[in-house]
Design a protein around this motif. Structure first.
Motif, PDB file in Angstrom:
ATOM      1  N   GLY A  69      -5.017   2.553   4.355  1.00 28.15           N
ATOM      2  CA  GLY A  69      -5.462   3.400   3.258  1.00 28.15           C
ATOM      3  C   GLY A  69      -6.151   4.665   3.748  1.00 28.15           C
ATOM      4  O   GLY A  69      -6.930   5.276   3.023  1.00 28.15           O
TER       5      GLY A  69
ATOM      6  N   ASN B 145       0.827  -1.205   0.000  1.00 27.52           N
ATOM      7  CA  ASN B 145       0.000   0.000   0.000  1.00 27.52           C
ATOM      8  C   ASN B 145       0.861   1.254   0.000  1.00 27.52           C
ATOM      9  O   ASN B 145       0.392   2.320  -0.368  1.00 27.52           O
ATOM     10  CB  ASN B 145      -0.921   0.035   1.217  1.00 27.52           C
ATOM     11  CG  ASN B 145      -2.110  -0.863   1.068  1.00 27.52           C
ATOM     12  OD1 ASN B 145      -2.305  -1.481   0.027  1.00 27.52           O
ATOM     13  ND2 ASN B 145      -2.905  -0.958   2.107  1.00 27.52           N
TER      14      ASN B 145
ATOM     15  N   ARG C 125       2.893   6.550  -1.718  1.00 31.05           N
ATOM     16  CA  ARG C 125       1.851   5.554  -1.935  1.00 31.05           C
ATOM     17  C   ARG C 125       0.940   6.032  -3.058  1.00 31.05           C
ATOM     18  O   ARG C 125       0.896   7.221  -3.384  1.00 31.05           O
ATOM     19  CB  ARG C 125       1.042   5.292  -0.670  1.00 31.05           C
ATOM     20  CG  ARG C 125       0.172   6.468  -0.238  1.00 31.05           C
ATOM     21  CD  ARG C 125      -0.636   6.102   0.968  1.00 31.05           C
ATOM     22  NE  ARG C 125      -1.470   7.198   1.422  1.00 31.05           N
ATOM     23  CZ  ARG C 125      -2.323   7.116   2.405  1.00 31.05           C
ATOM     24  NH1 ARG C 125      -2.470   5.970   3.052  1.00 31.05           N
ATOM     25  NH2 ARG C 125      -3.055   8.145   2.766  1.00 31.05           N
TER      26      ARG C 125
END
Length: 115
Positions: free
Chosen positions: A101, A10, A72
């Protein structure tokens, strides 16, 4: 020819190990953060883990270390964030946000404002 194993991530955290950051305990911070990522199952090679942590050379904020840079992809865009004067709780918060996230923390963050 065999290929190396690919691990989905991620995000990638780069923790400065330049001389000034080392004088501000970046070596200990790296070890503590790495151990925490492994213990919590967030390290990229653990089942369900998606965070990469790499020691880097100087990131250019020498007077304000330890310094951390995060890269990211989020919503199809490259997102980057820079942190200075990072301690272990703040580094954990950044790593957890990358894993989940979620929005990256603002504490210790510097550089251009993010959209």
């Amino acid at each position: 020819m065999t290929q190396p194993k690919y691990f989905s991530t991620n995000g990638h955290l780069l923790l400065c190990q330049g001389q000034s950051c080392q004088q501000r305990d970046s070596v200990l911070l790296y070890k503590a953060l790495w151990n925490w990522l492994e213990r919590e199952g967030l390290a990229y090679y653990k089942a369900g883990g998606t965070v990469r942590l790499t020691q880097s050379g100087c990131l250019g904020a020498c007077k304000y270390g330890p310094t951390l840079c995060v890269y990211r992809e989020r919503e199809g865009q490259l997102e980057q964030a820079w942190y200075a004067g990072l301690d272990f709780p703040a580094a954990k918060a950044v790593a957890q946000a990358v894993q989940d996230g979620a929005d990256l923390p603002v504490t210790g963050r510097y550089g251009p404002p993010q959209p």
